[in-house]
Design an enzyme around this catalytic site. Sequence first.
Site, PDB file in Angstrom:
ATOM      1  N   THR A  19     -34.907 -17.845  -4.769  1.00 37.11           N
ATOM      2  CA  THR A  19     -34.878 -19.148  -4.286  1.00 37.11           C
ATOM      3  C   THR A  19     -34.784 -20.357  -5.098  1.00 37.11           C
ATOM      4  O   THR A  19     -34.149 -21.351  -4.678  1.00 37.11           O
ATOM      5  CB  THR A  19     -36.150 -19.467  -3.211  1.00 37.11           C
ATOM      6  OG1 THR A  19     -36.173 -18.373  -2.022  1.00 37.11           O
ATOM      7  CG2 THR A  19     -36.050 -20.561  -2.621  1.00 37.11           C
ATOM      8  N   LYS A 163     -48.681 -12.765  -1.704  1.00 42.68           N
ATOM      9  CA  LYS A 163     -47.796 -13.537  -0.700  1.00 42.68           C
ATOM     10  C   LYS A 163     -48.328 -13.667   0.675  1.00 42.68           C
ATOM     11  O   LYS A 163     -48.142 -12.521   1.322  1.00 42.68           O
ATOM     12  CB  LYS A 163     -46.321 -13.569  -0.799  1.00 42.68           C
ATOM     13  CG  LYS A 163     -45.540 -14.617  -0.014  1.00 42.68           C
ATOM     14  CD  LYS A 163     -44.127 -14.459  -0.389  1.00 42.68           C
ATOM     15  CE  LYS A 163     -43.357 -15.754   0.362  1.00 42.68           C
ATOM     16  NZ  LYS A 163     -41.970 -15.678   0.425  1.00 42.68           N
ATOM     17  N   TYR A 277     -68.307   4.757   6.581  1.00 31.92           N
ATOM     18  CA  TYR A 277     -68.375   5.038   7.626  1.00 31.92           C
ATOM     19  C   TYR A 277     -68.032   6.674   7.833  1.00 31.92           C
ATOM     20  O   TYR A 277     -67.322   7.223   6.876  1.00 31.92           O
ATOM     21  CB  TYR A 277     -67.450   4.420   8.598  1.00 31.92           C
ATOM     22  CG  TYR A 277     -67.740   3.138   8.972  1.00 31.92           C
ATOM     23  CD1 TYR A 277     -68.750   2.461   9.858  1.00 31.92           C
ATOM     24  CD2 TYR A 277     -67.203   2.061   8.225  1.00 31.92           C
ATOM     25  CE1 TYR A 277     -69.013   1.136  10.008  1.00 31.92           C
ATOM     26  CE2 TYR A 277     -67.420   0.596   8.427  1.00 31.92           C
ATOM     27  CZ  TYR A 277     -68.269   0.502   9.266  1.00 31.92           C
ATOM     28  OH  TYR A 277     -68.430  -1.195   9.361  1.00 31.92           O
TER      29      TYR A 277
END
Length: 308
Positions: A19, A163, A277
Amino acid sequence: MGNNVNPARKILLIATGGTIACRETGHGLTPVLDGEGLLRELPGLSEVCRVEVLDLMQRDSTDITADDRMQMARAVWEKRGAYDGFVIAHGTDTLACTAALLHHLLPHIDRPVVVTGSMLPMGAEGSDAPGNLLDALRVAADGRRGVYAVLRGSILRGTNVLKVHSTALDAFVSANEPPAGRVADGSVIWDARAPREGTPRLVQRLEPHVFVLRLTPDLPLSFFSVLHGFPSVIIETFGGGGIPAHMEQAVRALIADGTRVFLTTQCIEGGVHLHKYEVGRRAEAMGAVSLGMRTVEDALAAIMCGEL
């Protein structure tokens, strides 16, 4: 530590598209600006460092492959004797993948390698591109070795880039640890220690055949059959990690067939804790490997480079 920017230092800007280099076309935003075009938009550049340009490619980062990232790493490796640091102008969508892979492709690199990009094109009104690129050059000129991403004034380790927003200018965070530093009022400020020294090298071989599977509660068991033959599979599990009971037999068969199965979490932060767990302990017992606090991008890069 405060600012150590040196205008005499020579930095190589490696332009790859994204970009930051885009212009509007009849087919949407397309990367067309070369490295020199990016630098023309930076006021006060001469006070930061000397910059030369390598136009490596002009790609939307969605199109960038492991081979392209290897090309970036080779450019840094082959030219490191001629430059004090490197800045890679890149698209934001897969910037985290590139930063992580460069970290693992260039272990103990003795130069700064700084990846940056922008959410708006260079020259657009209100663009973050000039600030991000100038800050990246400041960090490269500061001289601290290692791979980093620099965005919106934050210095992120290459292994912890994430991101989290598709449109906001503040689109990136440092996952699972604070940023390594920041750029404020033109000064580079480090909040973390420099990486350990070692012998720099370039990883020569990549294994890109790694499958990343995002677990869903009712994923059909038949899907696991397509994973046989992959050397490694990363499963993005729920919470602290584990394999649902009704999927355990399919995952156990995958491991028995020679595929290495790694577990991470779909949570943005906190990591995997398989020992907490029973469901996680069952996964450990069948041979699944916890990725701990690694991001998916970092784990993927480490596996591709043969570290895991």
